[in-house]
Design a protein around this motif. Structure first.
Motif, short mmCIF file in Angstrom:
data_model
loop_
_atom_site.label_atom_id
_atom_site.label_comp_id
_atom_site.label_asym_id
_atom_site.label_seq_id
_atom_site.Cartn_x
_atom_site.Cartn_y
_atom_site.Cartn_z
N TRP A 8 0.86 -1.18 0.00
CA TRP A 8 0.00 0.00 0.00
C TRP A 8 0.89 1.23 0.00
O TRP A 8 1.89 1.28 0.73
N HIS A 9 0.53 2.20 -0.81
CA HIS A 9 1.27 3.46 -0.88
C HIS A 9 0.26 4.57 -1.14
O HIS A 9 -0.74 4.34 -1.86
N PHE A 29 -3.74 0.08 -2.74
CA PHE A 29 -3.34 -1.31 -2.49
C PHE A 29 -2.85 -1.95 -3.78
O PHE A 29 -3.43 -1.76 -4.85
N THR A 70 -3.97 -7.52 6.60
CA THR A 70 -2.53 -7.45 6.33
C THR A 70 -1.79 -6.88 7.53
O THR A 70 -2.36 -6.09 8.30
N SER A 113 1.35 -4.53 9.15
CA SER A 113 1.76 -3.16 8.82
C SER A 113 3.02 -3.09 7.96
O SER A 113 3.29 -2.03 7.38
N LYS A 128 3.45 -4.15 5.12
CA LYS A 128 3.10 -3.97 3.71
C LYS A 128 2.89 -2.50 3.35
O LYS A 128 2.90 -2.14 2.17
N PHE A 129 2.70 -1.64 4.35
CA PHE A 129 2.42 -0.23 4.08
C PHE A 129 3.72 0.50 3.74
O PHE A 129 4.71 0.40 4.44
N THR A 183 -5.23 -4.37 10.57
CA THR A 183 -3.77 -4.48 10.57
C THR A 183 -3.28 -4.26 12.00
O THR A 183 -4.09 -4.19 12.94
N ILE A 218 1.27 0.55 11.89
CA ILE A 218 0.99 1.16 10.59
C ILE A 218 1.46 2.62 10.59
O ILE A 218 1.29 3.34 11.59
N ALA A 242 -0.48 6.54 6.38
CA ALA A 242 -1.44 5.54 5.93
C ALA A 242 -2.69 5.56 6.79
O ALA A 242 -3.82 5.50 6.28
N ARG A 243 -2.50 5.67 8.08
CA ARG A 243 -3.64 5.69 9.00
C ARG A 243 -4.57 6.86 8.69
O ARG A 243 -5.80 6.69 8.56
N LEU A 262 -6.38 6.46 5.11
CA LEU A 262 -7.44 5.45 5.10
C LEU A 262 -8.68 5.96 5.81
O LEU A 262 -9.81 5.76 5.35
#
Length: 253
Positions: free
Chosen positions: A169-170, A175, A200, A202, A204-205, A224, A228, A232-233, A236
Motif C-alpha cells: 500500500w502506498h 493497495f 494485512t 503493517s 506492507k504499508f 492491521t 501502521i 497511511a492511518r 485510510l
C-alpha cells in the motif's frame, strides 16, 4: 554464516522489514558492516535489500510467509475472526494471515468458508465448518486457483464478508499485489456486493507492487497492527475506510 547473520535473518523474518540503522544498533556493528552483511544474505536469498532496509524475500509460498511476523499475524487473524457472525458465509483469499484466520475459524460449525486457496482448504480438512473450494487453474507457487474459471465461480457465489490479503500500500498507488493473476481474482471478489476487508500486517504499508487492487471498488475495512505508518492511518480514515488496529506483540532482540 555467523551469529550476527543469524540474528539479522531472525529480526527480518519477525518484523518483515528492518532498517540498516536499527540493525546496526541491535547488533552493535557499523552500518557499513550491516550493508556488507545484507549483500551477502541477499545473494543467498535469505532477505531482500531495499533502500535503507532489509525485507523478507518475495515469495508466494504460504508456509514460508507464515514464519514472518507470526505473532502479529495471529493477533490480526483472531480479531478478524471476532468480526464473523455464526451463520455467515465468508470468502477467504490466500496468503499467510488469511491462512491463520481460516485456522482460527476451524472449530466453528455454523459457518461456510469459500476459498481459492488449496492451502487453506487443506488446513480446514478436519474442521467443523462447511468448505467450498473454487475451481480454476492451480497456481502451484501460491497453492491458489486463478484464471477465467475462478472468476466465473466467484460470480456465481454470494458471501457476507470477503477477507483479502494485499502485498503493498502506498499513498500514490493504493493497495497493490505482486501477482497479476491473483490480483485478477481479487478484483473479481471486490466487485461483489459484500463487506470487503483487507487483512494485512503493517509491514506492507509503504511498499509498491506492479498490480493494482480495488481500483473501482474500495475496501470497507482494513485490519492491521498498530505499527501502521501515520500517513497511511490518516489517509485510510479520510477515505472513510474502517480501520481496526491490533496491538503489535513485543518483538525480541
Amino acid at each position: 554464516m555467523n551469529n550476527r547473520h543469524e540474528q539479522i535473518i531472525r529480526l527480518v523474518n519477525e518484523r518483515g522489514s528492518v532498517s540498516v540503522s536499527e540493525l546496526s544498533q541491535l547488533t552493535g556493528v557499523s552500518e557499513v558492516t550491516i550493508r556488507q552483511d545484507l549483500n551477502t544474505l541477499e545473494k543467498s536469498n535469505f532477505l531482500k535489500r531495499i533502500h535503507g532496509s532489509a525485507v523478507t524475500p518475495d515469495s508466494d509460498d504460504v508456509s514460508s510467509r507464515l514464519r514472518t511476523r507470526y505473532s502479529v499475524k495471529q493477533s490480526i487473524a483472531e480479531f478478524a475472526a471476532s468480526q464473523i457472525v455464526d451463520g455467515e458465509s465468508v470468502f477467504i483469499e490466500g496468503g499467510s494471515t488469511n491462512a491463520l484466520l481460516a485456522r482460527t475459524l476451524a472449530t466453528r460449525s455454523n459457518l461456510t468458508i469459500i476459498t481459492v486457496s488449496h492451502y487453506i482448504a487443506h488446513l480446514l480438512r478436519d474442521s467443523q465448518c462447511e468448505v467450498i473450494i473454487i475451481g480454476g487453474q492451480l497456481q502451484k507457487s501460491s497453492e491458489s486457483v486463478v484464471g477465467p474459471l475462478a472468476r466465473y465461480c466467484i460470480q456465481q457465489l454470494h458471501f457476507h464478508k470477503a477477507f483479502i490479503g494485499v502485498d503493498g500500500w502506498h499513498p500514490q498507488t493504493g493497495f497493490t499485489g505482486r501477482n497479476m493473476l491473483r490480483c485478477d481474482v481479487v478484483n473479481a471478489v471486490m466487485g461483489k456486493v459484500t463487506h470487503r476487508v483487507a487483512l494485512t500486517d503493517s509491514s506492507k504499508f509503504g511498499l509498491v507492487h506492479p498490480y493494482p487492487v480495488s481500483i473501482e471498488h474500495t475496501f470497507n475495512q482494513v485490519i492491521t497492527d498498530d505499527a501502521i505508518p501515520d500517513d497511511a492511518r490518516k489517509l485510510l480514515i479520510k477515505q472513510n475506510i474502517r480501520l481496526d488496529l491490533v496491538a503489535e506483540s513485543h518483538q525480541p532482540g
